[in-house]
Scaffold this motif. Structure first.
Motif, PDB file in Angstrom:
ATOM      1  N   VAL A  30      63.204 -34.168 -14.274  1.00 36.10           N
ATOM      2  CA  VAL A  30      62.459 -32.927 -14.476  1.00 36.10           C
ATOM      3  C   VAL A  30      61.841 -32.458 -13.166  1.00 36.10           C
ATOM      4  CG1 VAL A  30      60.580 -31.796 -15.759  1.00 36.10           C
ATOM      5  CG2 VAL A  30      61.900 -33.628 -16.844  1.00 36.10           C
ATOM      6  N   ALA A  31      61.858 -31.133 -12.965  1.00 36.33           N
ATOM      7  CA  ALA A  31      61.143 -30.517 -11.846  1.00 36.33           C
ATOM      8  C   ALA A  31      60.293 -29.376 -12.383  1.00 36.33           C
ATOM      9  CB  ALA A  31      62.117 -29.983 -10.803  1.00 36.33           C
ATOM     10  N   VAL A  32      59.130 -29.171 -11.755  1.00 30.51           N
ATOM     11  CA  VAL A  32      58.267 -28.040 -12.108  1.00 30.51           C
ATOM     12  C   VAL A  32      58.055 -27.189 -10.860  1.00 30.51           C
ATOM     13  CG1 VAL A  32      57.102 -29.240 -13.996  1.00 30.51           C
ATOM     14  CG2 VAL A  32      56.144 -29.350 -11.681  1.00 30.51           C
ATOM     15  N   ILE A  33      57.937 -25.864 -11.095  1.00 28.93           N
ATOM     16  CA  ILE A  33      57.775 -24.914  -9.991  1.00 28.93           C
ATOM     17  C   ILE A  33      56.608 -23.995 -10.292  1.00 28.93           C
ATOM     18  CG2 ILE A  33      58.868 -23.078  -8.644  1.00 28.93           C
ATOM     19  CD1 ILE A  33      61.581 -24.090  -9.686  1.00 28.93           C
ATOM     20  N   LYS A  86      31.086 -23.725 -13.215  1.00 29.43           N
ATOM     21  CA  LYS A  86      32.464 -23.502 -13.659  1.00 29.43           C
ATOM     22  C   LYS A  86      33.450 -24.228 -12.756  1.00 29.43           C
ATOM     23  CE  LYS A  86      35.091 -20.904 -11.870  1.00 29.43           C
ATOM     24  NZ  LYS A  86      35.910 -19.914 -11.139  1.00 29.43           N
ATOM     25  N   ARG A  87      33.198 -24.202 -11.463  1.00 29.75           N
ATOM     26  CA  ARG A  87      34.121 -24.813 -10.514  1.00 29.75           C
ATOM     27  C   ARG A  87      34.149 -26.332 -10.618  1.00 29.75           C
ATOM     28  NH1 ARG A  87      33.742 -22.341  -4.585  1.00 29.75           N
ATOM     29  NH2 ARG A  87      35.443 -23.864  -4.404  1.00 29.75           N
ATOM     30  N   THR A  88      33.092 -26.941 -11.176  1.00 27.74           N
ATOM     31  CA  THR A  88      33.149 -28.391 -11.388  1.00 27.74           C
ATOM     32  C   THR A  88      34.281 -28.746 -12.338  1.00 27.74           C
ATOM     33  OG1 THR A  88      31.569 -28.355 -13.247  1.00 27.74           O
ATOM     34  CG2 THR A  88      30.673 -28.643 -11.019  1.00 27.74           C
ATOM     35  N   PHE A  89      34.677 -27.779 -13.180  1.00 30.22           N
ATOM     36  CA  PHE A  89      35.825 -28.005 -14.059  1.00 30.22           C
ATOM     37  C   PHE A  89      37.122 -27.559 -13.402  1.00 30.22           C
ATOM     38  CE2 PHE A  89      38.913 -26.338 -17.065  1.00 30.22           C
ATOM     39  CZ  PHE A  89      39.155 -27.461 -17.849  1.00 30.22           C
ATOM     40  N   THR A  90      37.145 -26.324 -12.870  1.00 29.75           N
ATOM     41  CA  THR A  90      38.412 -25.754 -12.403  1.00 29.75           C
ATOM     42  C   THR A  90      38.908 -26.351 -11.090  1.00 29.75           C
ATOM     43  OG1 THR A  90      37.186 -23.937 -11.358  1.00 29.75           O
ATOM     44  CG2 THR A  90      38.055 -23.551 -13.579  1.00 29.75           C
ATOM     45  N   ASP A  91      38.028 -26.650 -10.168  1.00 27.23           N
ATOM     46  CA  ASP A  91      38.476 -27.103  -8.846  1.00 27.23           C
ATOM     47  C   ASP A  91      39.341 -28.366  -8.888  1.00 27.23           C
ATOM     48  OD1 ASP A  91      37.222 -24.948  -7.759  1.00 27.23           O
ATOM     49  OD2 ASP A  91      35.778 -26.066  -6.543  1.00 27.23           O
ATOM     50  N   PRO A  92      39.014 -29.368  -9.708  1.00 25.03           N
ATOM     51  CA  PRO A  92      39.850 -30.579  -9.710  1.00 25.03           C
ATOM     52  C   PRO A  92      41.171 -30.436 -10.448  1.00 25.03           C
ATOM     53  CG  PRO A  92      37.578 -31.054 -10.432  1.00 25.03           C
ATOM     54  CD  PRO A  92      37.762 -29.572 -10.479  1.00 25.03           C
ATOM     55  N   VAL A  93      41.366 -29.349 -11.190  1.00 30.06           N
ATOM     56  CA  VAL A  93      42.536 -29.244 -12.069  1.00 30.06           C
ATOM     57  C   VAL A  93      43.863 -29.334 -11.320  1.00 30.06           C
ATOM     58  CG1 VAL A  93      43.808 -27.663 -13.603  1.00 30.06           C
ATOM     59  CG2 VAL A  93      41.366 -28.068 -13.970  1.00 30.06           C
ATOM     60  N   PRO A  94      44.096 -28.533 -10.263  1.00 30.70           N
ATOM     61  CA  PRO A  94      45.413 -28.591  -9.613  1.00 30.70           C
ATOM     62  C   PRO A  94      45.800 -29.985  -9.121  1.00 30.70           C
ATOM     63  CG  PRO A  94      44.218 -26.631  -8.899  1.00 30.70           C
ATOM     64  CD  PRO A  94      43.246 -27.468  -9.670  1.00 30.70           C
ATOM     65  N   GLU A  95      44.865 -30.662  -8.487  1.00 30.97           N
ATOM     66  CA  GLU A  95      45.172 -32.002  -7.975  1.00 30.97           C
ATOM     67  C   GLU A  95      45.461 -32.978  -9.111  1.00 30.97           C
ATOM     68  OE1 GLU A  95      43.211 -35.496  -5.131  1.00 30.97           O
ATOM     69  OE2 GLU A  95      42.281 -33.503  -5.238  1.00 30.97           O
ATOM     70  N   LYS A  96      44.691 -32.859 -10.195  1.00 28.20           N
ATOM     71  CA  LYS A  96      44.930 -33.732 -11.352  1.00 28.20           C
ATOM     72  C   LYS A  96      46.321 -33.505 -11.924  1.00 28.20           C
ATOM     73  CE  LYS A  96      40.170 -34.356 -13.023  1.00 28.20           C
ATOM     74  NZ  LYS A  96      39.211 -34.051 -14.132  1.00 28.20           N
ATOM     75  N   HIS A  97      46.723 -32.236 -12.036  1.00 27.74           N
ATOM     76  CA  HIS A  97      48.041 -31.934 -12.568  1.00 27.74           C
ATOM     77  C   HIS A  97      49.138 -32.474 -11.658  1.00 27.74           C
ATOM     78  CE1 HIS A  97      47.605 -28.877 -15.984  1.00 27.74           C
ATOM     79  NE2 HIS A  97      46.391 -29.347 -15.749  1.00 27.74           N
ATOM     80  N   GLU A  98      48.998 -32.254 -10.365  1.00 26.02           N
ATOM     81  CA  GLU A  98      50.025 -32.744  -9.444  1.00 26.02           C
ATOM     82  C   GLU A  98      50.121 -34.265  -9.497  1.00 26.02           C
ATOM     83  OE1 GLU A  98      51.028 -30.984  -5.859  1.00 26.02           O
ATOM     84  OE2 GLU A  98      49.596 -29.322  -6.010  1.00 26.02           O
ATOM     85  N   HIS A  99      48.970 -34.914  -9.629  1.00 29.57           N
ATOM     86  CA  HIS A  99      48.968 -36.374  -9.705  1.00 29.57           C
ATOM     87  C   HIS A  99      49.672 -36.845 -10.970  1.00 29.57           C
ATOM     88  CE1 HIS A  99      47.661 -40.500  -9.156  1.00 29.57           C
ATOM     89  NE2 HIS A  99      47.161 -40.484 -10.386  1.00 29.57           N
ATOM     90  N   ARG A 100      49.449 -36.147 -12.096  1.00 27.73           N
ATOM     91  CA  ARG A 100      50.113 -36.529 -13.346  1.00 27.73           C
ATOM     92  C   ARG A 100      51.618 -36.382 -13.224  1.00 27.73           C
ATOM     93  NH1 ARG A 100      47.939 -34.120 -18.794  1.00 27.73           N
ATOM     94  NH2 ARG A 100      49.532 -35.611 -19.528  1.00 27.73           N
ATOM     95  N   TYR A 101      52.067 -35.299 -12.601  1.00 31.24           N
ATOM     96  CA  TYR A 101      53.508 -35.114 -12.418  1.00 31.24           C
ATOM     97  C   TYR A 101      54.092 -36.224 -11.538  1.00 31.24           C
ATOM     98  CZ  TYR A 101      53.220 -30.424 -14.469  1.00 31.24           C
ATOM     99  OH  TYR A 101      53.048 -29.379 -15.324  1.00 31.24           O
ATOM    100  N   GLU A 102      53.414 -36.512 -10.461  1.00 28.55           N
ATOM    101  CA  GLU A 102      53.894 -37.546  -9.546  1.00 28.55           C
ATOM    102  C   GLU A 102      53.950 -38.903 -10.245  1.00 28.55           C
ATOM    103  OE1 GLU A 102      52.755 -39.461  -5.168  1.00 28.55           O
ATOM    104  OE2 GLU A 102      51.473 -37.940  -6.075  1.00 28.55           O
ATOM    105  N   GLU A 103      52.904 -39.172 -11.027  1.00 30.57           N
ATOM    106  CA  GLU A 103      52.807 -40.441 -11.734  1.00 30.57           C
ATOM    107  C   GLU A 103      53.966 -40.625 -12.718  1.00 30.57           C
ATOM    108  OE1 GLU A 103      48.726 -42.485 -13.110  1.00 30.57           O
ATOM    109  OE2 GLU A 103      49.377 -40.850 -14.407  1.00 30.57           O
ATOM    110  N   LYS A 104      54.419 -39.519 -13.309  1.00 31.96           N
ATOM    111  CA  LYS A 104      55.491 -39.587 -14.307  1.00 31.96           C
ATOM    112  C   LYS A 104      56.882 -39.413 -13.695  1.00 31.96           C
ATOM    113  CE  LYS A 104      52.695 -40.022 -17.813  1.00 31.96           C
ATOM    114  NZ  LYS A 104      52.652 -41.280 -18.612  1.00 31.96           N
ATOM    115  N   ILE A 106      57.955 -36.698 -12.072  1.00 26.69           N
ATOM    116  CA  ILE A 106      58.381 -35.307 -12.163  1.00 26.69           C
ATOM    117  C   ILE A 106      58.246 -34.669 -10.783  1.00 26.69           C
ATOM    118  CG2 ILE A 106      57.830 -33.056 -13.177  1.00 26.69           C
ATOM    119  CD1 ILE A 106      56.859 -34.595 -15.665  1.00 26.69           C
ATOM    120  N   HIS A 107      59.263 -33.995 -10.328  1.00 25.32           N
ATOM    121  CA  HIS A 107      59.266 -33.397  -8.994  1.00 25.32           C
ATOM    122  C   HIS A 107      58.520 -32.063  -9.022  1.00 25.32           C
ATOM    123  CE1 HIS A 107      62.351 -36.167  -7.249  1.00 25.32           C
ATOM    124  NE2 HIS A 107      62.603 -36.337  -8.537  1.00 25.32           N
TER     125      HIS A 107
END
Length: 448
Positions: A30-33, A86-104, A106-107
């Motif tokens: 799987v790849a995500v763009i 608000k940013r305490t929630f939103t700011d970490p989201v992109p890195e968390k998502h990328e880490h989840r993809y990498e962990e699984k 997923i490219h």
């Protein structure tokens, strides 16, 4: 040499991540763009950050309602601090998502996806080949094709502002205009809504919207109905919004003009024609399995598909359907029965099931119970006058056909009506349920 994948996903929001994770769990490559930070609209630019701002506005509103009822002192919104929260929630989201993809395994690709064939894409100079492609790129503000359109800010811009302007004009009359106006007015801004239609919040019951409009007036939001925006003009540090209405032309001065006039699937730049992907009136042409009618390798989900209501739970539901069809063949179709919808005004307005007009058009026989219930305990305890309901129950079966609520706890109570509609519970089933008292849910028996 192109990179080969079983599935390429365009987008990284709710639907995109759910499908990617489900098929990856079955050992698909799987790849995500995404050309934007990973996470999608809901987590980064929509419902979640919006609700965090609503939380601050609700707290202020509650204190103000209770003034003279045992709560003393002045409160106000410190806008920059609320945005920081608000940013305490939103700011970490992109890195968390990328880490989840990498962990699984997923490219991840950053950049604009573009079809170069039915099963081929390019992104950032790289070529990708896929057995299947999922378009889950979300939605974006529609073009209004008026002079000065470039001066609009979007919902994303509003949710990121470090300073709240004094004069705000919102163009449109749906969820975004309603919710943002309630936030901004309680934060001290002078807010005007310019709505082309005959009323606000057309997805909700007109009687309940009428009751809610008293709240707009109470907090000082100036709502102009049957008003069409013709142009936006830059004037010094601010803007002039030119409109026409039944009474002729008018102008409105603003420090900020917000686009709240609707959203459409984000398909521009994908070169869908090259991919053999049919589009009609700006929407993908899909079959009942959420598959392209012209390119069987391609599926869509969520706001990009627009088969169901444009809501996050619908994106999650679409994702389950698409993932199952990819893994098992086309055996599954979406079921949008009993999907609740909420506009997070203060107080909120909510709906699930049919409207009265829809029920009549279907020839159904039913009883309607409706009341503005300002004197009920739920309203009085919250010092909130805006509280009411409309519920339709079918004559022969006792099925709940539709439920419409406005007022304290409406955003939570609507879920119980959604449960009943989706699982064919009757009015008697709800009436004989012992809900905790006193809660918003304990009013249900009196609504039926």
């Amino acid at each position: 040499m192109a990179n080969q994948f079983d599935l390429v996903v365009i987008g990284t929001g709710t639907a995109a991540m759910a499908v990617a994770m489900r098929v990856r769990a079955k050992s698909w490559s799987v790849a995500v763009i995404d050309h934007r930070p990973f996470g999608g609209t809901c987590a980064l630019r929509g419902c979640d950050p919006k609700k965090m701002l609503v939380g601050g506005a609700s707290a202020v509103d509650h204190v103000r309602r209770m003034s003279g009822n045992g709560v003393a002192g002045d409160v106000h919104i410190a806008w920059s601090e609320l945005i920081a929260f608000k940013r305490t929630f939103t700011d970490p989201v992109p890195e968390k998502h990328e880490h989840r993809y990498e962990e699984k395994g997923i490219h991840s690709y950053h950049g604009h996806a573009r079809f170069v064939g039915p099963n081929s894409l390019t992104v950032g100079g790289e070529s990708l080949e896929a057995r299947h492609v999922l378009i889950a790129a979300g939605a974006e503000p529609i073009k209004l094709h008026i002079p000065g359109e470039e001066y609009f800010v979007t919902n994303e811009d509003f949710l990121a502002m470090q300073r709240l302007p004094q004069r705000i004009v919102l163009v449109g009359g749906g969820y975004i205009a309603s919710e943002f106006s309630h936030i901004a007015a309680r934060a001290g801004a002078q807010v005007t809504i310019l709505q082309r239609g005959q009323r606000m919040l057309t997805h909700f019951d007109p009687d309940l919207v009428g009751w809610l409009m008293d709240k707009f007036a109470e907090i000082g939001v100036d709502v102009r109905l049957r008003t069409t925006v013709e142009a936006i003009e830059k004037k010094g540090a601010g803007f002039v919004v030119h409109t026409t209405s039944e009474g002729g032309g008018s102008t409105f001065e603003a420090d900020l003009v917000v686009h709240a006039a609707g959203r459409a699937p984000s398909l521009d730049g994908l070169d869908l024609e090259v991919g053999g992907i049919a589009v009609e009136n700006g929407r993908l042409k899909l079959n009942e399995h959420l598959q392209s009618v012209s390119n069987p390798a391609v599926y869509a989900a969520g706001d990009a598909a627009q088969k169901g209501p444009p809501l996050t739970p619908v994106s999650s539901h679409d994702a389950k359907v698409v993932a199952a069809n990819l893994l098992e063949g086309n055996r599954h179709t979406p079921d949008y029965r009993g999907v609740p919808s909420v506009a997070f005004t203060i107080p909120p307005i909510a709906a699930v099931g049919l409207s009265e007009d829809e029920a009549r058009q279907q020839g159904l026989k039913f009883q309607t119970k409706s009341q503005k219930a300002s004197e009920w305990f739920t309203a009085r305890q919250a010092a909130e006058k805006t509280y009411g309901f409309k519920v339709m129950v079918e004559d022969d079966t006792g099925r709940i056909l539709g439920a419409h609520l406005v007022g304290p706890h409406a955003d939570e109570v609507i879920n119980l009506f959604a449960l009943a509609i989706r699982h064919d519970l009757t009015a008697d089933n709800l009436k004989t349920t012992m809900f905790a008292y006193p809660t918003g849910a304990s009013d249900i028996g009196y609504m039926l």
